[in-house]
Design a protein around this motif. Structure first.
Motif, PDB file in Angstrom:
ATOM      1  N   ARG A   1      -5.364 -32.068 -14.965  1.00 19.93           N
ATOM      2  CA  ARG A   1      -6.092 -31.072 -14.164  1.00 19.93           C
ATOM      3  C   ARG A   1      -5.139 -30.078 -13.512  1.00 19.93           C
ATOM      4  NH1 ARG A   1     -10.619 -35.292 -11.890  1.00 19.93           N
ATOM      5  NH2 ARG A   1     -12.177 -34.835 -13.491  1.00 19.93           N
ATOM      6  N   PHE A   2      -3.992 -30.582 -13.102  1.00 20.04           N
ATOM      7  CA  PHE A   2      -2.979 -29.652 -12.571  1.00 20.04           C
ATOM      8  C   PHE A   2      -2.575 -28.657 -13.653  1.00 20.04           C
ATOM      9  CE2 PHE A   2       1.470 -28.408 -12.131  1.00 20.04           C
ATOM     10  CZ  PHE A   2       1.470 -27.866 -10.861  1.00 20.04           C
ATOM     11  N   GLY A   3      -2.473 -29.141 -14.884  1.00 18.48           N
ATOM     12  CA  GLY A   3      -2.081 -28.270 -15.989  1.00 18.48           C
ATOM     13  C   GLY A   3      -3.091 -27.168 -16.250  1.00 18.48           C
ATOM     14  N   TRP A   4      -4.401 -27.522 -16.336  1.00 17.00           N
ATOM     15  CA  TRP A   4      -5.366 -26.465 -16.626  1.00 17.00           C
ATOM     16  C   TRP A   4      -5.559 -25.518 -15.445  1.00 17.00           C
ATOM     17  CZ3 TRP A   4      -9.428 -25.698 -13.544  1.00 17.00           C
ATOM     18  CH2 TRP A   4     -10.108 -26.764 -12.946  1.00 17.00           C
ATOM     19  N   ARG A   5      -5.455 -26.035 -14.237  1.00 14.39           N
ATOM     20  CA  ARG A   5      -5.570 -25.157 -13.079  1.00 14.39           C
ATOM     21  C   ARG A   5      -4.449 -24.112 -13.075  1.00 14.39           C
ATOM     22  NH1 ARG A   5      -8.827 -26.337  -8.722  1.00 14.39           N
ATOM     23  NH2 ARG A   5     -10.076 -28.228  -8.909  1.00 14.39           N
ATOM     24  N   ASN A   6      -3.249 -24.556 -13.344  1.00 18.15           N
ATOM     25  CA  ASN A   6      -2.102 -23.650 -13.352  1.00 18.15           C
ATOM     26  C   ASN A   6      -2.264 -22.584 -14.435  1.00 18.15           C
ATOM     27  OD1 ASN A   6       0.644 -22.946 -12.408  1.00 18.15           O
ATOM     28  ND2 ASN A   6       1.222 -23.538 -14.494  1.00 18.15           N
ATOM     29  N   ALA A   7      -2.750 -22.989 -15.607  1.00 14.99           N
ATOM     30  CA  ALA A   7      -2.885 -22.052 -16.717  1.00 14.99           C
ATOM     31  C   ALA A   7      -4.065 -21.097 -16.524  1.00 14.99           C
ATOM     32  CB  ALA A   7      -3.036 -22.823 -18.030  1.00 14.99           C
ATOM     33  N   ILE A   8      -5.238 -21.642 -16.243  1.00 15.68           N
ATOM     34  CA  ILE A   8      -6.441 -20.802 -16.179  1.00 15.68           C
ATOM     35  C   ILE A   8      -6.499 -19.970 -14.909  1.00 15.68           C
ATOM     36  CG2 ILE A   8      -8.970 -20.866 -16.065  1.00 15.68           C
ATOM     37  CD1 ILE A   8      -8.905 -23.255 -17.945  1.00 15.68           C
ATOM     38  N   TRP A   9      -6.247 -20.591 -13.748  1.00 13.91           N
ATOM     39  CA  TRP A   9      -6.273 -19.793 -12.508  1.00 13.91           C
ATOM     40  C   TRP A   9      -5.134 -18.794 -12.489  1.00 13.91           C
ATOM     41  CZ3 TRP A   9     -10.845 -20.164 -11.411  1.00 13.91           C
ATOM     42  CH2 TRP A   9     -11.537 -21.344 -11.148  1.00 13.91           C
ATOM     43  N   GLY A  10      -3.993 -19.157 -13.096  1.00  9.88           N
ATOM     44  CA  GLY A  10      -2.892 -18.194 -13.196  1.00  9.88           C
ATOM     45  C   GLY A  10      -3.273 -16.992 -14.032  1.00  9.88           C
ATOM     46  N   GLY A  11      -4.010 -17.252 -15.128  1.00  8.73           N
ATOM     47  CA  GLY A  11      -4.483 -16.143 -15.960  1.00  8.73           C
ATOM     48  C   GLY A  11      -5.458 -15.254 -15.224  1.00  8.73           C
ATOM     49  N   ALA A  12      -6.346 -15.861 -14.420  1.00  7.73           N
ATOM     50  CA  ALA A  12      -7.311 -15.070 -13.648  1.00  7.73           C
ATOM     51  C   ALA A  12      -6.600 -14.190 -12.624  1.00  7.73           C
ATOM     52  CB  ALA A  12      -8.295 -16.002 -12.951  1.00  7.73           C
ATOM     53  N   ALA A  13      -5.577 -14.755 -11.969  1.00 12.04           N
ATOM     54  CA  ALA A  13      -4.829 -13.976 -10.978  1.00 12.04           C
ATOM     55  C   ALA A  13      -4.102 -12.814 -11.645  1.00 12.04           C
ATOM     56  CB  ALA A  13      -3.836 -14.881 -10.253  1.00 12.04           C
ATOM     57  N   LYS A  14      -3.581 -13.042 -12.843  1.00 11.53           N
ATOM     58  CA  LYS A  14      -2.878 -11.969 -13.553  1.00 11.53           C
ATOM     59  C   LYS A  14      -3.834 -10.863 -13.970  1.00 11.53           C
ATOM     60  CE  LYS A  14       0.468 -11.148 -17.246  1.00 11.53           C
ATOM     61  NZ  LYS A  14       1.258 -11.751 -18.351  1.00 11.53           N
ATOM     62  N   LEU A  15      -5.060 -11.245 -14.385  1.00  6.66           N
ATOM     63  CA  LEU A  15      -6.065 -10.237 -14.735  1.00  6.66           C
ATOM     64  C   LEU A  15      -6.412  -9.390 -13.522  1.00  6.66           C
ATOM     65  CD1 LEU A  15      -8.200  -8.942 -16.577  1.00  6.66           C
ATOM     66  CD2 LEU A  15      -9.765 -10.770 -15.903  1.00  6.66           C
ATOM     67  N   GLU A  16      -6.604 -10.045 -12.389  1.00  8.12           N
ATOM     68  CA  GLU A  16      -6.934  -9.307 -11.158  1.00  8.12           C
ATOM     69  C   GLU A  16      -5.814  -8.325 -10.816  1.00  8.12           C
ATOM     70  OE1 GLU A  16      -8.443 -10.184  -6.599  1.00  8.12           O
ATOM     71  OE2 GLU A  16      -7.208 -11.663  -7.631  1.00  8.12           O
ATOM     72  N   ARG A  17      -4.589  -8.778 -10.925  1.00  9.46           N
ATOM     73  CA  ARG A  17      -3.451  -7.890 -10.637  1.00  9.46           C
ATOM     74  C   ARG A  17      -3.419  -6.717 -11.612  1.00  9.46           C
ATOM     75  NH1 ARG A  17       1.678  -6.830 -12.259  1.00  9.46           N
ATOM     76  NH2 ARG A  17       3.219  -6.346 -10.640  1.00  9.46           N
ATOM     77  N   THR A  18      -3.662  -6.995 -12.889  1.00 10.92           N
ATOM     78  CA  THR A  18      -3.657  -5.934 -13.902  1.00 10.92           C
ATOM     79  C   THR A  18      -4.725  -4.895 -13.619  1.00 10.92           C
ATOM     80  OG1 THR A  18      -2.833  -7.482 -15.589  1.00 10.92           O
ATOM     81  CG2 THR A  18      -3.893  -5.468 -16.371  1.00 10.92           C
ATOM     82  N   LEU A  19      -5.941  -5.358 -13.314  1.00 10.86           N
ATOM     83  CA  LEU A  19      -7.042  -4.428 -13.067  1.00 10.86           C
ATOM     84  C   LEU A  19      -6.849  -3.666 -11.762  1.00 10.86           C
ATOM     85  CD1 LEU A  19     -10.168  -6.471 -14.228  1.00 10.86           C
ATOM     86  CD2 LEU A  19      -9.045  -4.572 -15.394  1.00 10.86           C
ATOM     87  N   ARG A  20      -6.335  -4.349 -10.733  1.00 14.55           N
ATOM     88  CA  ARG A  20      -6.100  -3.655  -9.465  1.00 14.55           C
ATOM     89  C   ARG A  20      -5.062  -2.556  -9.650  1.00 14.55           C
ATOM     90  NH1 ARG A  20      -8.740  -5.827  -5.336  1.00 14.55           N
ATOM     91  NH2 ARG A  20      -9.185  -8.066  -5.307  1.00 14.55           N
ATOM     92  N   THR A  21      -3.986  -2.875 -10.358  1.00 15.25           N
ATOM     93  CA  THR A  21      -2.941  -1.881 -10.597  1.00 15.25           C
ATOM     94  C   THR A  21      -3.487  -0.715 -11.406  1.00 15.25           C
ATOM     95  OG1 THR A  21      -1.243  -3.607 -10.564  1.00 15.25           O
ATOM     96  CG2 THR A  21      -0.647  -1.510 -11.580  1.00 15.25           C
TER      97      THR A  21
END
Length: 585
Positions: free
Chosen positions: A74-94
């Motif tokens: 669960r730590f593994g999927w949280r790191n991968a999926i939530w990390g991807g969501a945070a990167k998308l948010e950063r990309t769209l905000r920028t």
């Protein structure tokens, strides 16, 4: 599922990250199959009095392994999926913020500040949820549901499994119907949030005016009306959203009823053991999350879809101010030739400028005067390329200003608008806003040129004084002079003062103009003013009325024409004399 197609560009870019996350989800689902099987075996062993200490230890070891493995995966999927969501948010905000930086004045006339803020916050959060919670619920429900059903078939009985999952197609029908309604309702909800954001931003920005005119109660009533309307719309969204969980619970309830009735019958007839029935019921419990996840998934996807459409609509808008392919990148300098035959603002039939022609040699000063709304600021907006839809040509140094890159053109112009905007930082940083490489000496020299240095020295922290939001801690005259200092610190080729001396007294105005005459001896300056003393020393003065030049000449020439300029000069001289007499008394 349309939102996944719209975000396909991002998922293709980050496929490795999401593949890793889905792999961990699969491992969690597989490990999660162990406890029901262990519990069923323990029940059978106890019912047959065959449970030994070694067997019990082995079963408990499997349960411990299952718990530790689930934690790690669960730590593994949280790191991968939530990390991807945070990167998308950063990309769209920028991307969205940079889009705001590139858009023209027409864009900001069309969209209110609060609405743009709502797009950059609330909407982007909803889109981020698609790449985080949306991906999680989609794959977790599929993987968990699929592996659980397979385990139910292999570990217990295929006939009981088929009968138990008969109500589940009803979920797809429910999700489709409610999802369509939720999409429309949430689009309306986001629009209502934008309106509320607009009202809040406007009221907070204008709080001084509201309090000055005693309109607190009226403005609060207006705000409450918008809040009530927003709440009413959100209630509709929540009502539709709230239907997902009860419907899912009803379907799961039917599954439990079928399991108990038919599973009990199989136990009685010896088709399965009591332990297998316990395992099956535990597996059915594991299906609760996938079933609820379907409702949650459609909620997330419809919200994200509506928000993505709103953001994408903004991103698809194009600026009308375009740079030439082979734009001139060297700073503009030289004579200015301004030949505007006709200009109207977008979506406005009224002519803002008509036959405004003048040539301003390098190093000279031009004065522009006229009534409010005569077209003075419009002349500057075209020079600054805020609008390009005019009939005519504007040249700077022999080149059409449209042939320059925007950086090359605007870096050569220092502009002080009528409405001074200061940032919530120090006095020094406001002055060197466009040139942070400038040292303290340059900052102080610019302050001296704009006659604000002595005022700054009296501040508690001097040049390190925080001016507050929009310069709230400063007087109108101090804000104007800081804005002038910010414009002159780079010694621009062209300095434009758009009624930038209206809040200073006559003595300070004279000091600022004298400093500029000395420090900008070979630079070009345009001064627009209502107080004619600001332009009386200009090499040429234009008098505007209804967007047209009705008089032109030097101060002395205009006085002899006995026109609008001469009348206004006499009136202002009389007012100044009367003010001097009253001060003398």
């Amino acid at each position: 599922m349309g939102i996944f197609r719209k975000l396909g560009w991002y998922f293709k870019q980050e496929w490795r990250r999401y593949l890793l996350g889905v792999t961990f989800l699969l491992l969690v689902a597989l490990v999660n199959l162990i406890p029901p099987k262990v519990i069923g075996d323990l029940v059978d062993a106890m019912s047959k009095s065959r449970l030994t200490s070694s067997h019990l230890a082995w079963m408990l070891g499997l349960l411990l392994f299952s718990g530790v493995a689930q934690y790690l995966f669960r730590f593994g999927w949280r790191n991968a999926i939530w990390g991807g969501a945070a990167k998308l948010e950063r990309t769209l905000r920028t991307r969205l913020f940079w889009h705001f930086m590139k858009m023209d004045a027409t864009f900001y006339q069309k969209h209110r500040t609060g609405d743009l803020m709502a797009h950059a916050t609330n909407d982007l959060n909803a889109v981020q949820n698609v790449a985080g919670a949306g991906i999680l619920t989609l794959f977790d429900s599929m993987i968990t549901g699929g592996t659980t059903i397979i385990a139910m078939v292999l570990v217990v009985d295929w006939r009981l499994t088929i009968v138990a999952i008969l109500p589940m197609p009803l979920l797809a029908v429910m999700a489709r119907k409610l999802g369509t309604r939720l999409h429309a309702a949430f689009s309306e909800s986001q629009a209502a949030f934008s309106r509320l954001n607009d009202k809040t931003q406007e009221s907070v920005s204008g709080i001084k005016v509201i309090k000055t005119f005693g309109q607190e109660a009226e403005d609060t009533a207006d705000f409450n009306q918008i809040v009530d309307h927003t709440v009413q719309i959100n209630r509709r969204v929540n009502m539709i959203d709230a239907l997902f969980d009860p419907t899912t619970s009803l379907i799961m309830g039917l599954t439990y009823v079928i399991t108990i009735i038919y599973g009990g019958w199989q136990v009685v007839h010896g088709q399965i053991t009591i332990g297998q029935l316990v395992s099956f019921v535990t597996y059915v419990s594991a299906l609760v999350w996938p079933m609820f996840a379907i409702g949650r998934l459609f909620n997330i996807l419809e919200r994200g879809n509506a928000s993505y459409d709103r953001v994408d609509e903004l991103l698809q808008e194009k600026s009308t101010i375009l740079e030439a392919k082979d734009a001139i990148t060297t700073p503009a300098h030289g004579d200015i030739r301004y030949q505007i035959n006709k200009f109207s603002y977008p979506d406005d039939q009224q002519v803002a400028l008509s036959r405004v022609h003048f040539t301003l040699p390098e190093g000279h000063t031009l004065g522009i005067v006229g009534k409010v709304g005569a077209g003075k600021s419009t002349i500057f907006k075209l020079l600054l390329r805020e609008f390009d839809n005019y009939d005519g040509v504007i040249e700077f140094g022999g080149h059409n200003i449209k042939d320059y890159s925007l950086d090359a053109l605007l870096d050569s112009i220092g502009y002080v608008p009528q409405d001074n905007f200061l940032f919530s930082t120090t006095v020094a940083d406001n002055i060197r806003f466009s040139a942070f490489e400038k040292g303290q000496q340059d900052v102080e020299q610019a302050a001296k040129e704009s006659a604000v240095h002595e005022d700054i020295k009296k501040f508690a922290a001097g040049y390190d004084t925080l001016v507050g939001e929009k310069g709230v801690s400063l007087s109108g005259g101090q804000k104007q002079r800081l804005s002038i200092a910010r414009a002159v610190i780079n010694a621009p080729e062209l300095l434009i003062l758009d009624d930038a001396l209206s809040a200073v007294d006559a003595k300070t105005e004279e000091e600022i103009l004298a400093n500029m005459k000395q420090d900008r001896a070979h630079k070009t300056t345009i001064i627009a003013a209502h107080r004619l003393s600001s332009v009386m020393h200009a090499d040429e003065i234009l008098v505007l009325e209804n967007g047209q030049v009705i008089e032109r000449g030097t101060h002395e020439q205009l006085i002899t024409k006995h026109g609008w300029y001469a009348e206004m000069w006499a009136k202002q001289e009389m007012e100044a004399a009367e003010e001097g007499e009253s001060l003398g008394k």
